[in-house]
Scaffold this active site. Structure first.
Site: not given
Lengths: 126, 390
Positions: A34, A36, A59, A103
């Site tokens: 994914c 992360d 990211c 996130c």
């Protein structure tokens, strides 16, 4: 999609990067497929988080979320640190784009997992 | 230093092209469809632009339809053929690496009852011709495959696909948005029935596209309105943009071979330098014929957006194959179709060079990139695991 200045600042100059050897609490969440992964290391003294470090694959908002969360829990008691929410993370970062909300959720999960890991190690002794 | 390495996304308008366009934005504003004296210059300019484009492609001017974008041209081609040939069949063949202008239009047609076959590609993003032959059915009406892939630059075997399509009397559409003005595109010689492209990829203006529709291929309209473009594409003619597209194409084609050589050399230099300086990287589609200016690089154990933004902070513009920078969190469908591991696909950056890039710029990018990758990897648990295991 534009990031807030605070996100970019934490992304370019992340706080608390690294590892703690033999941490009192450790949490790892996410999935490389994914895009992360977050790793949180905690040093705890008398139920107070005296140090927090992180390593993140992801990211800009994943890195900034990890950085701010470690800042937010450092110096806090375990009880207070458990109150950390993704909403707080987003607020502190001056907002995140809608597609990046996950996130902040990941950061909350990683912190909580590290605290649970600390608590689970503590229990048998008490 | 500011370095623009996102030429596959769009290019800077050529100054000379801008000068040629200007009078049609200011002085000559008459509606090209009008009959009065104010339309003389605009009508002539529009006809001239159409003839220039037709000449370059080796086709007839009445086979050229101006549109507002490459995406619109793609939409018109797919929807138009689907509509015009629906009595013959409802099966369309495409590839798994098409641009969203094709992919999403086909998805829409699927909702309308058309059957879509997406051809697989190999590790270099080359379309599987054997799979194409097997996919053809009696009710196949259209094959649509891109000329070159926008993310990794792979040039597809459109000549062979055209032969297969022709042998089965199937219409063949090519999305040439990335190749027009960069490598030779000859629809008649190749056997392409419909071809779409847009002006802003070869230093022309944005907001203008073009569709070649071979005479003899049945037409069905997808937009209705006035009689512009021979009733095929309504809307007041954007003469300045048509003139700009034609002028830009003429200039690009005149320098095509020289620029291809120059950009290839610059790209090869870039790739050899980063291979020397940065460990654990993969250059995608390196061993096949690809666009001269395109370099798709996978930086293992990193996520693309963080590389893109770090480069941007240093004045360098690139594009990421990672979805993290778009609304869709999946890694790029092109990289996944090539069989790249999803965890690495996320760490892919597209560097696309153009005619204004210099060796000095590339040197700056190599140095900056080397520092950024090292910094981000020091943060990455995946990289640290990899180093620890070594």
């Amino acid at each position: 999609m534009q990031y807030s200045e605070k996100v970019m600042e934490h992304f370019m100059n992340p706080r608390n990067v690294g590892v703690i050897e033999n941490p009192d609490g450790y949490g790892k969440v996410g999935n490389p497929a994914c895009g992360d992964i977050m790793e949180i290391f905690l040093k705890v003294d008398n139920d107070v988080i005296t140090d927090a470090k992180f390593r993140t694959f992801g990211c800009a908002s994943a890195i900034a979320s990890s950085s701010i969360s470690t800042e937010l829990v450092k110096g806090k008691s375990i009880r207070d640190a458990l109150q950390l929410t993704n909403k707080k993370v987003v607020e502190e970062l001056g907002g995140l784009p809608a597609v990046k909300m996950h996130c902040s959720v990941l950061a909350e999960e990683a912190i909580k997992l590290a605290i649970e890991n600390y608590l689970s190690k503590k229990q048998p002794q008490s | 230093m500011r370095v623009y390495l996102d030429n596959n996304a769009t290019t800077k308008l050529d100054d000379e092209v801008f000068r040629i366009m200007t009078p049609y934005l200011t002085e000559f504003y008459g509606n090209a469809s009008s009959l009065h004296l104010f339309s003389k210059e605009t009508t002539d300019a529009m006809n001239g632009a159409r003839e220039t484009v037709a000449d370059i492609l080796g086709v007839s001017p009445d086979e050229i339809i101006f549109t507002a974008s490459g995406s619109e041209a793609d939409n018109m081609a797919l929807r138009g053929i689907a509509k015009a040939y629906r009595n013959r069949g409802k099966h369309i063949i495409s590839s798994s690496i098409e641009h969203h202008a094709i992919k999403n239009t086909l998805e829409d047609l699927r909702q309308d009852g058309y059957e879509i076959t997406e051809l697989p590609v190999d590790k270099n993003a080359l379309v599987d011709l054997e799979a194409l032959k097997k996919a053809i059915r009696d009710d196949t009406i259209l094959i649509s495959v891109m000329h070159a892939n926008n993310e990794v630059g792979t040039i597809e075997p459109v000549e062979e696909i055209a032969k297969i399509a022709k042998a089965h009397k199937i219409i063949f559409h090519v999305d040439a948005v990335q190749t027009m003005g960069k490598i030779k595109v000859a629809p008649k010689e190749t056997g392409i029935d419909l071809l779409s492209f847009s002006g802003h990829k070869f230093y022309g203006p944005k907001g203008i596209g073009c569709l070649y529709w071979r005479n003899g291929v049945r037409f069905a309209h997808t937009l209705t309105g006035g009689n512009q473009e021979k009733h095929r594409r309504p809307g007041t003619s954007d003469v300045a943009s048509m003139v700009g597209l034609a002028a830009a194409l003429k200039k690009a084609v005149a320098n095509e071979d020289e620029e291809y050589r120059r950009e290839s050399e610059l790209r090869d230099y870039f790739e050899s330098e980063i291979l020397k300086k940065i460990p654990e990287i993969v250059i995608n589609a390196k061993d096949v014929k690809r666009l001269a200016g395109t370099s798709s690089v996978t930086f293992k154990y990193l996520e693309g957006e963080s590389i893109l933004l770090s480069l941007s902070m240093k004045g360098i513009a690139v594009s990421s194959g990672s979805a993290c920078s778009s609304d869709d969190l999946q890694a790029s469908h092109v990289l996944l179709a090539m069989g790249i591991d999803p965890k690495f696909a996320h760490g892919t950056i597209r560097f696309s060079l153009g005619k204004y890039n210099t060796k000095e710029e590339i040197d700056y990018v190599v140095t900056t990139l080397t520092e950024i990758i090292a910094r981000l990897r020091s943060l990455s648990p995946l990289w640290n695991e990899y180093i620890g295991a070594k």
